[in-house]
Design a protein around this motif. Structure first.
Motif, short mmCIF file in Angstrom:
data_model
loop_
_atom_site.label_atom_id
_atom_site.label_comp_id
_atom_site.label_asym_id
_atom_site.label_seq_id
_atom_site.Cartn_x
_atom_site.Cartn_y
_atom_site.Cartn_z
N TYR A 278 62.90 -16.98 35.99
CA TYR A 278 63.80 -16.90 34.67
C TYR A 278 63.16 -15.85 33.74
CZ TYR A 278 65.60 -21.57 35.82
OH TYR A 278 66.16 -22.77 36.62
N ASP B 22 72.73 -12.47 29.71
CA ASP B 22 73.07 -13.70 29.63
C ASP B 22 74.37 -14.36 29.34
OD1 ASP B 22 72.11 -16.40 29.62
OD2 ASP B 22 71.02 -16.38 27.54
N LYS B 23 74.91 -14.63 30.32
CA LYS B 23 76.33 -14.81 30.46
C LYS B 23 76.55 -16.43 30.01
CE LYS B 23 78.39 -11.58 32.30
NZ LYS B 23 77.51 -10.79 32.77
N ASN B 24 75.57 -17.41 30.44
CA ASN B 24 75.77 -18.80 29.76
C ASN B 24 74.95 -19.05 28.36
OD1 ASN B 24 73.25 -18.54 30.77
ND2 ASN B 24 73.61 -20.33 32.23
N LYS B 25 74.33 -17.77 27.98
CA LYS B 25 74.06 -18.03 26.78
C LYS B 25 72.64 -19.23 26.61
CE LYS B 25 76.53 -14.87 25.37
NZ LYS B 25 75.87 -13.50 25.51
N ASP B 26 72.08 -19.25 27.63
CA ASP B 26 70.84 -20.38 27.53
C ASP B 26 69.78 -19.87 27.20
OD1 ASP B 26 70.44 -20.71 31.35
OD2 ASP B 26 70.77 -18.90 29.79
N GLU C 53 72.67 -14.01 37.37
CA GLU C 53 73.25 -13.34 36.47
C GLU C 53 72.69 -11.94 36.21
OE1 GLU C 53 71.50 -15.69 33.09
OE2 GLU C 53 73.32 -16.94 33.07
N CYS D 82 75.30 -9.05 36.64
CA CYS D 82 75.88 -7.87 35.65
C CYS D 82 75.40 -6.71 35.95
CB CYS D 82 74.87 -8.63 34.39
SG CYS D 82 75.14 -7.60 32.99
#
Lengths: 640, 229
Positions: free
Chosen positions: B154, B196-200, B207, B211
């Motif tokens: 990550y 950050d697609k899922n905004k976590d 991702e 992207c």
């Protein structure tokens, strides 16, 4: 950018991909690598030794000869290699520089040869690696000192016009320049010795009378000693005043060490004269006498060794200072320790710390007088440690001082040796130069002879093995002669001729004679005379109106046209008669010309004997031809 | 014998000197522990790469290219491996205005795949193979690996900030317009917004790759260094 790192540029560019996802704007277009060729080997032929390397290795340093397109000038098409006519040994270190990025200085290489190689290949010496840089700088400094010494000696050369003051100063500084100076030098040396001996003998007790104890000689023969002293001081005063007068810069002279020594040496006498019989200051008077011993320092003008010693001490000032400082520290420490150690013992001589200084100094310098000795055990232990450490502390700076002395001494010796070699070198150079110019003149004469006598056949005989280089050089000098037009005051356009090179001997002689003589202003009749021999050098001997007596004695004006052929030959006295020798048959002439190497100069010289009167145009022309110049077996053949 | 103060000291001094003399003769062992370090120096690292054929098989370079690469590599690092300081040195030479050491540190970790503290020729050439001859997927993978400092899969904001600061450090002070303090942080925000697609708060590898593949600029710039070798 450093060399080897250029090899990593592809890597750095590749790693730039790491920035791409982060970037917000589009990237610029990458430059295309046109003509991308495979890395190739190039051959560098340095005086026969072949070196090979990749082209990219050389391209690392594009501002040097090998890295730029400058090397294309050295490309040899036939052999497809780059040829350099240089030293292959020195080239090794240069090529290694490209390979490793570090330039090394080989210790066995001469410093100036190496510098030249670096300059040729366009490499600056500052990038020499740390391992070799110090050595390089040391050698370079040594070389520069050597050259500087040479230049300093040039200043000794006699200037042509020195006035009396300068001559005197030169005589004082270099006693070997004239006999007067040498005499003066020895006389002062003698008187210095006399003065010092007088001072010493003055205090020796000599001859006691029965009712008195020993009296020093000074008090017994007061008058004699006083006279000696006076005489010496007179001489020294006169010498000092003369030096002061002759010095180019009086202020600087008065500040110099030698002058201070001189002053200190003679001042006590005068002070003593002034304050005679004054009871209060007689103590000071006695002190002043001590200063008389400084006269011995005047010897340093006479002895180079003393001067060297002085320079050494001056240059080792820092080492001496360190020695003094460390000694002081040690003395204080040990004196304190000894004092406290000996405090307990009775009747100890170590009454205070300063009193212990004396013991410490005597022990550390291993003198050991024995007037103060420790009695306690602790005192003895510390005393022995003191003497051991004293030896070490004193021994440390001594090698530095000694090496300094040795360096300065050898430098001086080298200077002397070089001075002697220089004379020989200059003489050699002069010989070579005269040889060159006389060869030129000889060739010219021979060429002219051949033209006039119309003997093309003789050329093979007469022109020796003159190389192409030599003949081209002579042609050049000839052109120069023709270019410079002699513009004498009474000459007309039609009479203008060119200057010519002449032999040095003859030139000087002409100068001398020019001072004595006044020349015939014009001798047209001479030029019109054309005997059978006149054709020989007529167009050379075209008579210039000769300058009148206004020629300056230093002969700085234009060189006069000269009118006789002067052949110097060693072993043909029989031909010394006259221009009849020019009438000789061809083979004789050729023999004359082809004789041994002493036939060097063929010069036209003015007929000079005093017998020539101003109107003596057609006067004896044979007499000059019989005159021998410089008392050698010279054949002077007149061409009139 | 009644030893007084100073005499005691004197005797002590003598004893110390005696001991020193004995040490010189080797009769008394000095108990210092810095002799072990000397042995390590002797076994200086000498590394030889695997054979040319193997490397040819493992990477996508031709034989000639490998030869050129190795020659340059060996010239700079005769011992066969690059350690981090040398790496930083070399990389800094390309960016004279700024301070490239931080970024070089991250780069070093990205190249040093087996994490043994030095980059051998194999590591070097593998990395280059991916960067220059790899597919876009592989390149993006490599970039992700670079950003992921602790290699946990990550990218957090802190990691990204570190990387960004390192990159901005390379620019140095003399830029136009002047770099502001918060420029890296702002840049990180933009990056996370994009990626950050899922905004976590973290960016995962999927991702990231997704992207990037959708972004034309990035795709084009990935092809930029195709013909470096």
């Amino acid at each position: 950018m450093a060399a080897g790192v250029a090899a990593w540029l592809p890597f750095a560019r590749a790693a730039a991909i790491g920035w791409m996802p982060v970037a917000n704007c589009p990237m610029p277009v990458a430059p295309r690598d046109h003509g991308k060729r495979q890395d190739e080997l190039i051959i560098l032929n340095v005086s026969g030794r072949r070196f090979q390397t990749w082209r990219t290795t050389l391209d690392r340093y594009p501002d040097t000869l090998l890295g730029s397109s400058e090397k294309e000038f050295f490309y040899n098409e036939e052999t497809k290699e780059y040829f350099f006519d240089r030293d292959p040994d020195a080239f090794r270190s240069i090529l290694n520089f490209y390979r490793t990025g570090k330039l090394h200085y080989p210790r066995h290489e001469c410093i100036s040869a190496y510098d030249e190689e670096l300059a040729f290949f366009g490499i600056i010496p500052e990038i020499i690696g740390d391992c070799c840089y110090e050595e390089y700088k040391d050698r370079k400094r040594e070389n520069a000192e050597r050259l500087m010494d040479d230049q300093e000696e040039n200043k000794d050369n006699k200037l042509p016009n020195m006035n009396f003051r300068e001559t005197m100063w030169r005589a004082f500084e270099n006693p070997h320049t004239s006999t007067m100076a040498l005499v003066f030098y020895y006389v002062t040396g003698f008187f210095i010795a006399i003065s010092v001996i007088t001072n010493v003998v003055e205090t020796v007790p000599c001859g006691s009378t029965p009712n008195q104890k020993d009296v020093p000689c000074g008090e017994r023969y007061t008058v004699a000693f006083f006279c000696m002293d006076t005489a010496c001081v007179m001489i020294f005063t006169v010498e000092y005043l003369m030096r002061l007068f002759a010095a180019p810069s009086r202020y600087r002279f008065m500040r110099s060490v030698m002058s201070i020594i001189d002053v200190v040496a003679i001042l006590p006498y005068y002070i003593g004269l002034v304050m005679t019989n004054n009871e209060d200051v007689s103590g000071a008077f006695v002190t002043l006498r001590v200063f008389r011993v400084f006269r011995i320092f005047k010897f340093s003008r006479h002895s180079q060794g003393l001067r060297i010693l002085g320079y050494t001490l001056k240059s080792c000032a820092s080492e001496l200072g360190f020695l003094l400082f460390s000694l002081t520290m040690a003395i204080i420490i040990f004196a304190t320790v000894m004092f406290y150690a000996e405090k307990g013992s009775s009747s100890s001589k170590f009454t205070s710390i300063p009193a212990s200084f004396w013991y410490t100094i005597v022990t550390m310098t291993t003198l050991g007088y024995g007037d103060m000795v420790p009695k306690t055990i602790a005192g003895k232990i510390f005393g022995s440690i003191c003497s051991l450490s004293g030896v070490l502390v004193i021994a440390l700076p001594v090698p530095v001082i000694v090496s300094n002395f040795s360096r300065i001494y050898h430098q001086n010796q080298r200077a002397d040796k070089r001075r002697a070699q220089k004379k020989a070198r200059l003489a050699r150079i002069r010989v070579v130069k005269t040889g060159m110019s006389s060869a030129f003149l000889h060739n010219k004469r021979n060429g002219l002879f051949n033209e006039l006598l119309e003997l093309p056949v003789m050329e093979q005989h007469l022109s020796k093995t003159a190389s192409l280089l030599e003949s081209q050089h002579h042609h050049l000098l000839h052109c120069l002669e023709k270019t410079t037009v002699s513009l004498l005051p009474t000459s007309t356009i039609s009479n203008m001729t060119a200057h010519e090179f002449v032999d040095e001997q003859l030139y000087e002689q002409n100068c001398r004679e020019g001072a004595v003589q006044s020349y015939p202003s014009c001798s047209p009749s001479l030029s019109s005379q054309e005997g059978p021999t006149g054709t020989c050098c007529t167009h050379q001997a075209r008579k210039n109106p000769l300058p009148d007596a206004s020629v300056p004695p230093t002969c700085q004006g234009a060189l006069q046209e000269l009118s006789a052929v002067h052949i110097q030959c060693s072993d043909q006295p029989a031909l010394s008669t006259s221009r009849s020798s020019l009438n000789m048959k061809l083979d004789d002439t050729s023999r004359l010309n082809c004789k041994s190497g002493l036939i060097t100069t063929a010069i036209i010289s003015i007929p000079t004997p005093p017998a020539v009167s101003p109107e003596g145009d057609s006067q004896p022309l044979t007499s000059p031809s019989m005159q021998t110049i410089a008392s050698s077996n010279a054949v002077k053949v007149s061409t009139l | 014998m009644n030893l007084e103060g100073l005499e005691m000291i004197a005797v002590l001094v003598v004893v110390v000197l005696f001991v020193k003399v004995l040490e010189q003769f080797g009769l008394l062992e000095a108990s210092y522990d810095d002799s072990v370090e000397d042995e390590l120096e002797l076994s200086a690292v000498r590394h030889r790469p695997e054979g040319l054929e193997q490397l040819e098989a493992q990477t996508r370079f031709t034989r000639k290219e490998l030869q050129v690469l190795y020659r340059g590599f060996k010239n700079e690092c005769p011992s066969g491996v690059v350690n981090e300081d040398t790496f930083k040195d070399i990389y800094s030479q390309f960016f004279p205005q700024g301070d490239a050491s931080t970024y070089a540190h991250f780069l070093f970790n990205a190249f040093d795949t087996d994490h043994n503290g030095s980059v051998s020729f194999e590591d070097f050439v593998m990395g280059l193979s991916i960067l220059l001859r790899g597919s876009v997927q592989e390149k993006l993978n490599w970039a992700f690996n670079l950003y992921d400092i602790n290699k946990d899969g990550y990218i957090t904001k802190e990691e990204m900030l570190d990387i960004m600061k390192a990159i901005y450090d390379m620019m140095g002070k003399c830029t136009y317009p002047i770099l502001k303090e918060e420029a890296p942080r702002q840049h990180v925000e933009i990056f996370f917004q994009k990626m950050d697609k899922n905004k976590d708060g973290v960016v995962t590898i999927d991702e990231f790759i997704d992207c990037c593949q959708n972004d034309e600029n990035i795709m084009r710039s990935m092809q930029l260094f195709e013909n470096v070798i």
